[in-house]
Structures are given as C-alpha cells and as structure tokens.
Write a protein that holds these residues in place. Structure first.
Motif, PDB file in Angstrom:
ATOM      1  N   SER A 154       3.439 -11.276   8.484  1.00  0.00           N
ATOM      2  CA  SER A 154       4.204 -12.515   8.536  1.00  0.00           C
ATOM      3  C   SER A 154       3.954 -13.202   9.871  1.00  0.00           C
ATOM      4  O   SER A 154       3.240 -12.677  10.732  1.00  0.00           O
ATOM      5  N   GLU A 155       4.545 -14.355  10.064  1.00  0.00           N
ATOM      6  CA  GLU A 155       4.422 -15.060  11.333  1.00  0.00           C
ATOM      7  C   GLU A 155       5.176 -14.353  12.450  1.00  0.00           C
ATOM      8  O   GLU A 155       5.005 -14.680  13.620  1.00  0.00           O
ATOM      9  N   GLN A 156       5.981 -13.357  12.087  1.00  0.00           N
ATOM     10  CA  GLN A 156       6.760 -12.611  13.074  1.00  0.00           C
ATOM     11  C   GLN A 156       6.086 -11.313  13.511  1.00  0.00           C
ATOM     12  O   GLN A 156       6.358 -10.803  14.595  1.00  0.00           O
ATOM     13  N   CYS A 157       5.213 -10.765  12.657  1.00  0.00           N
ATOM     14  CA  CYS A 157       4.643  -9.450  12.953  1.00  0.00           C
ATOM     15  C   CYS A 157       3.412  -9.195  12.088  1.00  0.00           C
ATOM     16  O   CYS A 157       3.438  -9.461  10.882  1.00  0.00           O
ATOM     17  N   ILE A 158       2.358  -8.654  12.724  1.00  0.00           N
ATOM     18  CA  ILE A 158       1.139  -8.313  11.980  1.00  0.00           C
ATOM     19  C   ILE A 158       0.749  -6.853  12.202  1.00  0.00           C
ATOM     20  O   ILE A 158      -0.399  -6.458  11.993  1.00  0.00           O
ATOM     21  N   ALA A 159       1.718  -6.037  12.626  1.00  0.00           N
ATOM     22  CA  ALA A 159       1.442  -4.622  12.888  1.00  0.00           C
ATOM     23  C   ALA A 159       1.255  -3.859  11.584  1.00  0.00           C
ATOM     24  O   ALA A 159       1.713  -4.279  10.519  1.00  0.00           O
ATOM     25  N   THR A 160       0.605  -2.695  11.671  1.00  0.00           N
ATOM     26  CA  THR A 160       0.387  -1.844  10.506  1.00  0.00           C
ATOM     27  C   THR A 160       1.223  -0.582  10.589  1.00  0.00           C
ATOM     28  O   THR A 160       1.588  -0.122  11.665  1.00  0.00           O
ATOM     29  N   ASN A 161       1.513  -0.024   9.433  1.00  0.00           N
ATOM     30  CA  ASN A 161       2.164   1.279   9.361  1.00  0.00           C
ATOM     31  C   ASN A 161       1.115   2.357   9.636  1.00  0.00           C
ATOM     32  O   ASN A 161       0.025   2.313   9.066  1.00  0.00           O
ATOM     33  N   PRO A 162       1.416   3.363  10.459  1.00  0.00           N
ATOM     34  CA  PRO A 162       0.382   4.323  10.860  1.00  0.00           C
ATOM     35  C   PRO A 162       0.260   5.560   9.975  1.00  0.00           C
ATOM     36  O   PRO A 162      -0.661   6.358  10.168  1.00  0.00           O
ATOM     37  N   SER A 163       1.165   5.749   9.016  1.00  0.00           N
ATOM     38  CA  SER A 163       1.198   7.019   8.291  1.00  0.00           C
ATOM     39  C   SER A 163       0.048   7.162   7.307  1.00  0.00           C
ATOM     40  O   SER A 163      -0.261   6.238   6.555  1.00  0.00           O
ATOM     41  N   ASP A 164      -0.562   8.336   7.294  1.00  0.00           N
ATOM     42  CA  ASP A 164      -1.522   8.702   6.250  1.00  0.00           C
ATOM     43  C   ASP A 164      -0.793   9.342   5.072  1.00  0.00           C
ATOM     44  O   ASP A 164      -1.050   9.019   3.911  1.00  0.00           O
ATOM     45  N   MET A 165       0.125  10.244   5.379  1.00  0.00           N
ATOM     46  CA  MET A 165       0.864  10.944   4.331  1.00  0.00           C
ATOM     47  C   MET A 165       1.571   9.972   3.392  1.00  0.00           C
ATOM     48  O   MET A 165       1.552  10.137   2.166  1.00  0.00           O
ATOM     49  N   ALA A 166       2.183   8.928   3.963  1.00  0.00           N
ATOM     50  CA  ALA A 166       2.951   7.986   3.142  1.00  0.00           C
ATOM     51  C   ALA A 166       2.065   7.213   2.183  1.00  0.00           C
ATOM     52  O   ALA A 166       2.522   6.809   1.108  1.00  0.00           O
ATOM     53  N   VAL A 167       0.812   6.994   2.535  1.00  0.00           N
ATOM     54  CA  VAL A 167      -0.109   6.279   1.636  1.00  0.00           C
ATOM     55  C   VAL A 167      -0.314   7.094   0.360  1.00  0.00           C
ATOM     56  O   VAL A 167      -0.229   6.571  -0.757  1.00  0.00           O
ATOM     57  N   ALA A 168      -0.553   8.382   0.533  1.00  0.00           N
ATOM     58  CA  ALA A 168      -0.708   9.244  -0.644  1.00  0.00           C
ATOM     59  C   ALA A 168       0.591   9.321  -1.443  1.00  0.00           C
ATOM     60  O   ALA A 168       0.576   9.261  -2.681  1.00  0.00           O
ATOM     61  N   LEU A 169       1.720   9.428  -0.765  1.00  0.00           N
ATOM     62  CA  LEU A 169       3.000   9.531  -1.464  1.00  0.00           C
ATOM     63  C   LEU A 169       3.328   8.271  -2.248  1.00  0.00           C
ATOM     64  O   LEU A 169       3.910   8.328  -3.332  1.00  0.00           O
ATOM     65  N   VAL A 170       2.964   7.102  -1.713  1.00  0.00           N
ATOM     66  CA  VAL A 170       3.180   5.852  -2.446  1.00  0.00           C
ATOM     67  C   VAL A 170       2.333   5.833  -3.720  1.00  0.00           C
ATOM     68  O   VAL A 170       2.805   5.435  -4.784  1.00  0.00           O
ATOM     69  N   ALA A 171       1.097   6.272  -3.617  1.00  0.00           N
ATOM     70  CA  ALA A 171       0.238   6.321  -4.801  1.00  0.00           C
ATOM     71  C   ALA A 171       0.786   7.281  -5.856  1.00  0.00           C
ATOM     72  O   ALA A 171       0.545   7.100  -7.053  1.00  0.00           O
ATOM     73  N   LEU A 172       1.540   8.284  -5.401  1.00  0.00           N
ATOM     74  CA  LEU A 172       2.059   9.318  -6.302  1.00  0.00           C
ATOM     75  C   LEU A 172       3.463   9.016  -6.822  1.00  0.00           C
ATOM     76  O   LEU A 172       4.084   9.870  -7.471  1.00  0.00           O
ATOM     77  N   ASP A 173       3.985   7.821  -6.555  1.00  0.00           N
ATOM     78  CA  ASP A 173       5.325   7.442  -7.014  1.00  0.00           C
ATOM     79  C   ASP A 173       6.411   8.368  -6.485  1.00  0.00           C
ATOM     80  O   ASP A 173       7.392   8.684  -7.185  1.00  0.00           O
ATOM     81  N   ALA A 174       6.283   8.801  -5.249  1.00  0.00           N
ATOM     82  CA  ALA A 174       7.284   9.671  -4.642  1.00  0.00           C
ATOM     83  C   ALA A 174       8.615   8.935  -4.468  1.00  0.00           C
ATOM     84  O   ALA A 174       8.664   7.704  -4.377  1.00  0.00           O
ATOM     85  N   VAL A 175       9.674   9.712  -4.397  1.00  0.00           N
ATOM     86  CA  VAL A 175      11.030   9.195  -4.200  1.00  0.00           C
ATOM     87  C   VAL A 175      11.647   9.908  -3.002  1.00  0.00           C
ATOM     88  O   VAL A 175      11.513  11.134  -2.858  1.00  0.00           O
ATOM     89  N   VAL A 176      12.330   9.142  -2.145  1.00  0.00           N
ATOM     90  CA  VAL A 176      12.972   9.694  -0.961  1.00  0.00           C
ATOM     91  C   VAL A 176      14.452   9.901  -1.249  1.00  0.00           C
ATOM     92  O   VAL A 176      15.142   8.972  -1.686  1.00  0.00           O
TER      93      VAL A 176
END
Length: 331
Positions: A154-176
C-alpha cells in the motif's frame, strides 16, 4: 533497552490472565525475533510473559489424517517429524530453508507466525516507518527496495513477511487456534496476517490478549507430492527474494489438484488462488504453468529496485511445478 517486568507461567489460563493484566506485554517463547527487536528498541514491552513452560509441545494426528501442532513445538522438531516429512514435505522443506540450525532449535511455531518484517527501514530507528510509528511515513518508498513487496503493498508500507514456514502453511489451509480469557477461537492462516492498507502497524488478526496455542493442518492427499523452493541472495540464512510452496497431482496428463503459495513478495504469505484456478483441469505442461504464473502476477507492481522480482517469481513458479512433474511425484 528499557526496564520491564517478567513473569513465568506454567499453564495457558495463567498466561492469558497475565497478558490481559498488562496492555503492553509480550509473550516470550523462543525469543529469536522479539529479543532482537527489544535490543534495537523497536519493541519496548512493559512486561514479558515467559510461556516456555506451557504444555504446548505436542504433534498429534487428527481424525481426518491432519496434524495438530502445539504452538511451542520447535521448528527443528517439526521439520524432522516423520508425519510432517511424509504428509507435508513442503512444510518440512520450508522450515529447513528458513534459518540456521541454531535458530531452528530455539524458534517456535507460534513465534514464527508472529515474527515481524525484516525491512531495513523498520529496524532503523532514524528512518520513518509506519509500522513502528503510524503516520510517520515509509522510508522504503523511494528508498532501496530490492527486498520489498510486489503484491499486496500500500502507500503506507511495502515491507514483506519474512516467514518461510507460514508460506507452506497457507498453501496447506492451516488454521491457527488462539486462546484468551474470553475463550478459544480459530483463525484460518490465510486470514491471520493482514495487508498493510492504511494500518500497517496492525500486522495480524491476533488480539493483544490472545495466545496462539496450536496450528492445525488438515489431511490433504495432494500435500504428499509437494515442494518448497526458495530463491535468495546467498545459500544460507537469507530471507527469500521469492519462494514458492507447491503441491500438485496430475491424472491423465491434466492437473487434478493443486496448492500454491508465494513468499518474499507480499506483506503476508500469498496464496496464489488465480494460479490454482488457471491450473485446475489444465494440461500439465510448461505453457499451463506459465499462464498460471501470469495469472497470479497480473497485479504485481515493482518499486524500481525490485522490478526483477516479477519475472523471478514467474520463473520460480514454473520451475517448481516443472520439478514436481519431472520428478514423477505429481503423476
């Protein structure tokens, strides 16, 4: 580093009572990110609630063939667990790509999900940063942007999330699963991290008085044929320029099932739904993989130094899917 109070707790109810009693308190698990942020005065909690004694270290099989992972399971233990390696190889690979062995031995699953961006300007207290101080500005915009987002910024922030684990968990439909004094609730991991919009200082849907207690991954047969690919500036201990978590099943030459998520390209782990939709039922060919990559990157916008990420992401998606196919693991 400013002074703070410290309390160690031994059960979940004590933990949520302690965090609710102090508005500016933080939980301490492995501490691999929080302690660094405190040293840099980016985080300045008034109280630390040590949760390392909580009984949240189990990895258990669920009735649907899925797995329940305690929030205090160490990253190294999760990556090495036989059920994770067999059923979700992309998750094991993502963790092993994520940090040094020493950090993996300390870092926890819950802490990994809560880690904050590694944007240089976020860590530099002399630079304006809307994540540190809302409304102060974003030094990255117009600055050095090699590692920054091409999706979801966005115009407020262009930073990235650093997690590798979370990328796989998102692909796997994980729930917290999270707990507070008000009870337990479940948050799909795809919704757990927030895009910056106009409030980049609010990074997750977790309330200040909530504790992550577990992550549940459903049983997904396609996940057994999966890979995690990470492109970075050096081979060891570097954050992703682009990463891809992919699972694919091919029947009779066509894609029968697919899961795809990207890392290093957005303020949150990025589920590539347009790519999945383009692939499902399509021929399992290089051309189809390229069209799928184009679909998810259609809205990508570079910031100058990171323009290369758009083509890099496209090639990494295609290469990861090709590897799944040529290994024979997806057929």
């Amino acid at each position: 580093m400013k002074s703070f109070s410290y309390v160690a707790v031994s059960d979940v109810e004590d933990a949520v009572r302690a965090i609710a009693a102090e508005p500016n308190a933080k939980f301490l698990g492995g501490g691999t990110n929080l302690v660094d942020l405190m040293r840099e005065s980016v985080e300045s909690p008034d109280a630390i609630v040590d949760i390392t004694r909580l009984p949240l270290t189990a990895i258990e099989e669920l009735p649907d063939g899925g797995i329940r992972i305690g929030a205090l399971v160490r990253n190294s233990g999760l990556a090495a667990h036989p059920m994770i390696r067999a059923r979700y190889p992309m998750l094991s690979q993502a963790i092993l790509h994520g940090a040094s062995a020493q950090l993996r031995n300390m870092a926890t699953v819950g802490g990994n999900l809560m880690q904050r961006t590694r944007c240089l300007y976020f860590y530099d207290s002399a630079s304006p940063c809307n994540k540190r101080e809302q409304g102060s500005g974003c030094a990255a915009i117009g600055g050095f942007t090699r590692g920054h987002a091409i999706l979801g910024a966005s115009e407020q922030c262009i930073a990235t999330n650093p997690s590798d684990m979370a990328v796989a968990l998102v692909a796997l439909d994980a729930v917290v699963e999270v707990r507070s004094e008000h009870g337990t609730r479940r948050i799909p991991l795809a919704d757990f991290h927030r895009l910056p919009g106009g409030t980049p200082h609010i990074e997750t849907e977790l309330a200040p008085d909530e504790l992550i207690t577990a992550v549940e991954v459903p049983g997904l047969p396609v996940a057994a044929t999966s890979r995690y690919r990470k492109v970075r500036d050096r081979a060891s201990y570097a954050f992703a320029l682009v990463s891809v978590a992919a699972a694919m099943e091919v029947r009779d030459g066509r894609v029968n099932a697919v899961r795809l998520a990207l890392g290093g390209v957005a303020p949150k782990p990025w589920r590539a739904h347009p790519a999945e939709e383009a692939l499902l039922g399509a021929p399992a060919t290089e051309e189809s993989f390229g069209r799928a990559a184009d679909a998810v990157l259609a809205s990508a916008v570079g910031q100058g130094d990171n323009d290369f990420k758009i083509e890099l992401a496209r090639r990494t998606i295609v290469a990861t899917l090709r590897r799944l196919l040529t290994d024979g693991s997806a057929a």
